[in-house]
Design an enzyme around this catalytic site. Structure first.
Site, mmCIF file in Angstrom:
data_model
loop_
_atom_site.group_PDB
_atom_site.id
_atom_site.type_symbol
_atom_site.label_atom_id
_atom_site.label_comp_id
_atom_site.label_asym_id
_atom_site.label_seq_id
_atom_site.Cartn_x
_atom_site.Cartn_y
_atom_site.Cartn_z
ATOM 1 N N ASP A 77 22.370 75.559 38.194
ATOM 2 C CA ASP A 77 22.085 75.905 39.752
ATOM 3 C C ASP A 77 22.283 74.534 40.626
ATOM 4 O OD1 ASP A 77 21.169 78.438 39.086
ATOM 5 O OD2 ASP A 77 19.298 77.876 38.752
ATOM 6 N N THR A 78 22.613 73.386 39.900
ATOM 7 C CA THR A 78 22.701 72.157 40.923
ATOM 8 C C THR A 78 23.959 71.581 40.566
ATOM 9 O OG1 THR A 78 22.077 70.586 38.952
ATOM 10 C CG2 THR A 78 20.258 71.580 40.259
ATOM 11 N N HIS B 149 25.057 69.220 39.451
ATOM 12 C CA HIS B 149 25.021 68.070 38.266
ATOM 13 C C HIS B 149 26.219 68.576 37.465
ATOM 14 C CE1 HIS B 149 23.888 65.826 34.925
ATOM 15 N NE2 HIS B 149 24.025 66.995 33.998
ATOM 16 N N TRP C 70 24.445 68.081 22.267
ATOM 17 C CA TRP C 70 23.708 69.167 23.244
ATOM 18 C C TRP C 70 24.533 70.683 22.918
ATOM 19 C CZ3 TRP C 70 19.994 67.206 26.329
ATOM 20 C CH2 TRP C 70 19.709 68.285 27.313
ATOM 21 N N ALA D 98 27.792 65.466 27.215
ATOM 22 C CA ALA D 98 29.044 65.361 27.459
ATOM 23 C C ALA D 98 29.422 63.884 28.077
ATOM 24 C CB ALA D 98 29.521 66.343 28.421
ATOM 25 N N GLU E 166 28.321 61.086 27.691
ATOM 26 C CA GLU E 166 28.459 59.764 26.946
ATOM 27 C C GLU E 166 29.835 59.867 25.958
ATOM 28 O OE1 GLU E 166 24.535 60.462 28.122
ATOM 29 O OE2 GLU E 166 25.604 61.974 26.529
ATOM 30 N N ILE F 236 27.698 73.699 30.691
ATOM 31 C CA ILE F 236 27.490 74.924 31.618
ATOM 32 C C ILE F 236 27.056 74.849 32.608
ATOM 33 C CG2 ILE F 236 26.315 77.238 31.008
ATOM 34 C CD1 ILE F 236 26.309 76.584 27.794
ATOM 35 N N ARG G 165 34.763 80.613 23.072
ATOM 36 C CA ARG G 165 35.856 79.424 23.037
ATOM 37 C C ARG G 165 35.329 78.568 21.888
ATOM 38 N NH1 ARG G 165 35.355 81.573 27.619
ATOM 39 N NH2 ARG G 165 37.323 81.567 29.189
#
EC number: 2.5.1.78
Length: 160
Positions: free
Chosen positions: A86-87, A89, A27, A59, A61, A83, A128
């Site tokens: 808006d939730t 998650h 991802w 991530a 996994e 990253i 980064r």
């Protein structure tokens, strides 16, 4: 405080003979591919020609594959990026991944270099990622951290 403040120099590491595993998500591929390149470079510069590299989708996994590699490797590096959206998650994923990686390192006594970026913006992640325009290379830093910790543990175990 500016980004990257306090970063130690990546030391010259002789990790030849160590078995290194690297798990990288796909991802945000540009970022994750750059993190992986940084980790591979540190491995090669440290005398490790063929780290075991496993790619996973996201991530969340990463920890289960890190756990498997930790059973058969001297050190493991986890690479990915989450990253903020808006939730909530973001918070769930970041907490789960970080806690999972810490638990694996402690349960297996195998160092896990955490190079999973958790940022508010894509720009912060790119800064980064170890790209030519980046301020930092968290993939390289995570690999160096895992390898130096593995060498420290080997030294401690030889004296106990």
């Amino acid at each position: 405080m500016s980004g990257g403040a306090g970063i130690p120099e990546v030391p010259g590491i002789d990790a030849s003979g160590l078995r290194l595993g690297i798990v990288a998500s796909t991802w945000h591929s540009r970022i994750c591919d750059a993190l992986l390149a940084g980790a591979r470079k540190v491995a090669a510069d440290s005398g490790i020609d063929g780290p075991t590299v496993v790619r996973v989708l996201g991530a969340i996994e990463i920890p289960v594959v890190v756990q498997e590699l930790a059973r058969h490797h001297d050190a493991v590096v986890a690479l990915g990026v989450v990253i903020r959206g808006d939730t909530p998650h973001f918070d769930y994923v970041c907490n789960s991944v970080t806690q999972g990686l810490t638990r694996i390192a402690l349960d297996t006594s195998t160092p896990v270099g955490n190079g999973v970026l958790t940022t508010n913006t894509e720009k912060q992640a790119l800064d980064r990622a170890g790209l030519p325009t980046s301020a930092e290379d968290k993939g390289a830093q995570a690999a160096a951290a895992a390898l130096t910790t593995a060498l420290t543990l080997l030294n401690l175990r030889s004296r106990i």
